[in-house]
Design a protein around this motif. Structure first.
Motif, mmCIF file in Angstrom:
data_model
loop_
_atom_site.group_PDB
_atom_site.id
_atom_site.type_symbol
_atom_site.label_atom_id
_atom_site.label_comp_id
_atom_site.label_asym_id
_atom_site.label_seq_id
_atom_site.Cartn_x
_atom_site.Cartn_y
_atom_site.Cartn_z
ATOM 1 N N ASN A 138 0.294 4.456 0.474
ATOM 2 C CA ASN A 138 0.094 5.378 1.597
ATOM 3 C C ASN A 138 0.780 4.872 2.863
ATOM 4 O O ASN A 138 1.416 5.643 3.582
ATOM 5 C CB ASN A 138 -1.394 5.620 1.850
ATOM 6 C CG ASN A 138 -2.031 6.433 0.752
ATOM 7 O OD1 ASN A 138 -1.374 7.264 0.132
ATOM 8 N ND2 ASN A 138 -3.306 6.180 0.488
ATOM 9 N N ALA A 139 0.683 3.583 3.122
ATOM 10 C CA ALA A 139 1.347 3.013 4.301
ATOM 11 C C ALA A 139 2.862 3.096 4.144
ATOM 12 O O ALA A 139 3.576 3.446 5.087
ATOM 13 C CB ALA A 139 0.911 1.566 4.503
ATOM 14 N N GLU B 124 -7.263 11.286 4.196
ATOM 15 C CA GLU B 124 -6.330 10.296 3.652
ATOM 16 C C GLU B 124 -6.890 9.524 2.458
ATOM 17 O O GLU B 124 -6.146 8.939 1.691
ATOM 18 C CB GLU B 124 -5.887 9.319 4.758
ATOM 19 C CG GLU B 124 -6.995 8.522 5.403
ATOM 20 C CD GLU B 124 -7.790 9.295 6.462
ATOM 21 O OE1 GLU B 124 -8.818 8.768 6.911
ATOM 22 O OE2 GLU B 124 -7.408 10.412 6.822
ATOM 23 N N ARG B 125 -8.204 9.515 2.271
ATOM 24 C CA ARG B 125 -8.819 8.854 1.118
ATOM 25 C C ARG B 125 -8.928 9.796 -0.077
ATOM 26 O O ARG B 125 -9.370 9.395 -1.133
ATOM 27 C CB ARG B 125 -10.201 8.334 1.493
ATOM 28 C CG ARG B 125 -10.189 7.245 2.550
ATOM 29 C CD ARG B 125 -11.604 6.821 2.890
ATOM 30 N NE ARG B 125 -12.471 7.973 3.107
ATOM 31 C CZ ARG B 125 -12.882 8.415 4.287
ATOM 32 N NH1 ARG B 125 -12.546 7.787 5.366
ATOM 33 N NH2 ARG B 125 -13.660 9.468 4.385
ATOM 34 N N GLY B 126 -8.577 11.072 0.133
ATOM 35 C CA GLY B 126 -8.677 12.043 -0.950
ATOM 36 C C GLY B 126 -10.009 12.777 -0.972
ATOM 37 O O GLY B 126 -10.239 13.592 -1.855
ATOM 38 N N PHE C 211 4.528 5.264 2.348
ATOM 39 C CA PHE C 211 4.916 6.666 2.457
ATOM 40 C C PHE C 211 4.950 7.109 3.924
ATOM 41 O O PHE C 211 5.913 7.733 4.362
ATOM 42 C CB PHE C 211 3.963 7.544 1.651
ATOM 43 C CG PHE C 211 4.300 9.002 1.696
ATOM 44 C CD1 PHE C 211 5.367 9.497 0.962
ATOM 45 C CD2 PHE C 211 3.562 9.873 2.479
ATOM 46 C CE1 PHE C 211 5.689 10.843 1.004
ATOM 47 C CE2 PHE C 211 3.884 11.207 2.536
ATOM 48 C CZ PHE C 211 4.952 11.700 1.789
ATOM 49 N N ARG C 212 3.895 6.797 4.672
ATOM 50 C CA ARG C 212 3.854 7.162 6.103
ATOM 51 C C ARG C 212 5.043 6.564 6.846
ATOM 52 O O ARG C 212 5.663 7.227 7.672
ATOM 53 C CB ARG C 212 2.539 6.708 6.738
ATOM 54 C CG ARG C 212 1.373 7.639 6.449
ATOM 55 C CD ARG C 212 0.162 7.326 7.315
ATOM 56 N NE ARG C 212 -0.313 5.953 7.185
ATOM 57 C CZ ARG C 212 -1.134 5.531 6.232
ATOM 58 N NH1 ARG C 212 -1.588 6.355 5.323
ATOM 59 N NH2 ARG C 212 -1.517 4.268 6.196
ATOM 60 N N ASP D 39 0.858 -1.179 0.000
ATOM 61 C CA ASP D 39 0.000 0.000 0.000
ATOM 62 C C ASP D 39 0.902 1.240 0.000
ATOM 63 O O ASP D 39 1.705 1.428 0.917
ATOM 64 C CB ASP D 39 -0.903 -0.021 1.231
ATOM 65 C CG ASP D 39 -1.735 1.233 1.345
ATOM 66 O OD1 ASP D 39 -1.328 2.127 2.107
ATOM 67 O OD2 ASP D 39 -2.768 1.314 0.672
#
Length: 140
Positions: A8-9, A95-97, A11-12, A6
Motif C-alpha cells: 500500500n505504501a 485503506e484496511r479494506g 502503491f501510494r 508494504d
C-alpha cells in the motif's frame, strides 16, 4: 519492489508520478470495459439485445464495452447491469479494506430520478429509504 516493502505504501508513492497515474487509470478503464462485455456474454446476450433493452443503438453498447471505462456514469452502469438482469452493488472501503458503506440497486428496480438519499445506517434495521426499493447501509 524490495522484500518486506508494504504494498500500500509502495502503491501510494508510485501514484505520485503523473505517468504512473495515467497508466493505472488506463488499466482500470480497460478492466471495466472488459467486465461489461464479459458479463453480457455470460448472460448469453448479444450487443443488439442489450441495446434494445437500453433503448440505444448497438454501436452505443459497443462503445460502452470498449471505451467507457471509469468515465461511465453510475446511472449508465446501473442501467447496463439492469439490461443484463443483474443487480448493482457498490462498496466503499477504507485503506484496511473495512467496508464503511454499501449501496445496492436491484435488477428490476427502476433507476430513480429523485434526489432522495437511499443510504441508510447499518446500526438500524435495514429498510428502503423513502419508498425506494434500493438498499444501502453504513457499516457499523
Amino acid at each position: 519492489m524490495p522484500k518486506g516493502t508494504d504494498f500500500n505504501a509502495y502503491f501510494r508513492e508510485s501514484m505520485k508520478d503523473p505517468e504512473a497515474r495515467r497508466l493505472y487509470r488506463e488499466v482500470l478503464d480497460e478492466e471495466l470495459s472488459w467486465l461489461l462485455s464479459y458479463l453480457r456474454e455470460e448472460r448469453g446476450l448479444s450487443q443488439k439485445e442489450v441495446a434494445e433493452r437500453l433503448g440505444v443503438s448497438r454501436g452505443r453498447v459497443s462503445q460502452l464495452e470498449t471505451s467507457a471505462g471509469l468515465s461511465m456514469t453510475l446511472e449508465s452502469l446501473a442501467r447496463y447491469a439492469q439490461a443484463l438482469g443483474l443487480s448493482l452493488r457498490l462498496e466503499f472501503a477504507d485503506e484496511r479494506g473495512e467496508v464503511l458503506a454499501r449501496f445496492s440497486l436491484a435488477a428490476d428496480e427502476p433507476v430513480a430520478e429523485t434526489t432522495d438519499s437511499s443510504w441508510e445506517n447499518a446500526g438500524v434495521s435495514p429498510k428502503p429509504a423513502s419508498g425506494k426499493a434500493s438498499w444501502a447501509s453504513w457499516a457499523a
